[in-house]
Design an enzyme around this catalytic site. Structure first.
Site, PDB file in Angstrom:
ATOM      1  CG  ASP A 122     -25.766  52.904  77.416  1.00 30.11           C
ATOM      2  OD1 ASP A 122     -25.583  51.730  77.035  1.00 30.11           O
ATOM      3  OD2 ASP A 122     -26.309  53.191  78.495  1.00 30.11           O
ATOM      4  CG  ASP A 151     -31.000  63.053  83.121  1.00 33.78           C
ATOM      5  OD1 ASP A 151     -31.150  63.000  81.888  1.00 33.78           O
ATOM      6  OD2 ASP A 151     -31.260  62.098  83.877  1.00 33.78           O
ATOM      7  CB  SER A 172     -18.768  59.391  76.761  1.00 31.62           C
ATOM      8  OG  SER A 172     -19.965  58.795  76.303  1.00 31.62           O
TER       9      SER A 172
END
Length: 364
Positions: free
Chosen positions: A120, A242, A186
């Site tokens: 990320d 998830d 995102s």
């Protein structure tokens, strides 16, 4: 008279005994929505690694292959949907890839959601980088992919910092790697770039907003992009990605009968209140699945936050303190408070309030 659809879903990803990440986060919501879920665990841990202390083991390539071979020999590979998430090594991921290639040959119509779990924006790559070429090969096997911004950047090989670079990334995923549906879960862009597509850094009430961008290849071969904005609570919760992937796959429907009744995305099954549809609403199947997934996820996160505050007060623990800075015993207590309240949110998973709707971005 033909037999009714079985609605079978195979989920291949991590598992914890206690808490909600990986298959623990994905299985119950999909079952609740009518899917008969088979779960193949790529790791088996006592709890997720955010606790700072855990026990268990990772499955290696041979162990995964043994399980998949046993399923195939017994005629148990009969799935309509497939979900893959975290896989611990390149060798294990290559086994999963080979299985999907075989499954695609047996059932070309299988709907496959690939969640390319690699890292990320805050942490960078947290898996072995050798998984990257395998994930790139797996893209062409997928129906939907759900990378975050970092993962999308790694897959296409360049940063996404403007609408132009976003458009290029989507084109690479669609036309080089042949992915029909892309959902970047995102995305952070400069406010000036967000403004061009009608996105804002905050919601109307001032809450910080999250930007999700999707794109799909149309029947005529062109691609169309859409966005969804919704409030972010600001806290990090393990297992959210998830859960989101499971909800999207469970809800994704190109025709009413390809998903079980509880998973069908008609406004009649959504709970009130709901934001009214606008003229620029995107009604693509993947956008509607994402809309319902986000709505359910918002309920789960809100209930999780309320519960952790109440339990924190009862136990005399500040659940918002940076857990990674705490001593391990205290960190464990904090992380226990922060586990997702998925089972407690069953009704909202089935019939969420639709407060935020996807809309077309227009040309990027």
């Amino acid at each position: 008279m033909s037999a009714p659809p079985a609605y079978r879903l195979l989920a291949i990803q991590s598992h914890v005994v206690t808490g909600y990440v990986g298959n623990r986060s994905a299985t119950f919501p999909a079952q609740l929505l009518g899917w008969d879920v088979d779960a193949l665990n790529t790791v088996q841990f006592s709890n997720h690694t955010g606790y700072g202390r855990w026990g268990g083991h990772r499955f290696d390539a041979q162990q995964l292959n043994d399980i998949l071979t046993g399923m195939d020999q017994n005629g148990l590979v009969r799935h309509d949907r497939l979900l893959t998430g975290y896989t611990p090594s390149p060798e294990a991921l290559a086994v999963v890839e080979a299985f999907i290639i075989s499954l695609r040959k047996q059932n070309p119509d299988v709907i496959y959601l690939l969640d390319p779990v690699m890292g990320d924006m805050d942490r960078g790559m947290y898996v072995n980088p050798d998984v990257l070429p395998i994930y790139r090969r797996m893209l062409s096997l997928s129906t939907i992919i759900c990378p975050n911004q970092f993962e999308a950047q790694v897959l296409v090989g360049h940063e996404i910092t403007t609408l132009s670079s976003l458009q290029h990334a989507l084109h690479v995923l669609h036309y080089k790697y042949k992915v029909p549906n892309v959902v970047i879960t995102s995305l952070e862009l400069p406010e000036s770039e967000m403004k061009k597509i009608g996105a804002t850094p905050t919601m109307a009430d001032g809450q910080p907003a999250m930007l999700l961008v999707g794109s799909s290849v149309q029947e005529d071969g062109s691609d169309a992009s859409w966005l969804l904005q919704f409030p972010t609570l600001g806290e990090y919760f393990s297992g959210v990605g998830d859960l989101f992937a499971s909800l999207v796959l469970s809800r994704f429907s190109c025709r009413g009968t390809d998903v079980p009744g509880p998973a069908r995305t008609s406004d009649e099954v959504a709970a009130a209140p709901r934001e009214p549809a606008a003229g620029d609403e995107c009604t693509l199947p993947v956008a509607r699945a994402v809309m319902y997934a986000v709505a359910s996820l918002q309920h789960v996160l809100q209930r999780t936050r309320e519960t952790m505050i109440a339990e924190g007060q009862r136990q005399g623990i500040d659940p918002f303190q940076p857990a990674h800075l705490a001593e391990v015993d205290e960190r464990v207590k904090i992380m226990r408070l922060r586990e997702l309240r998925i089972v407690q949110s069953a009704q909202e998973i089935l019939a969420p309030s639709i407060l935020h709707r996807p809309r077309w971005t227009g040309p990027l």
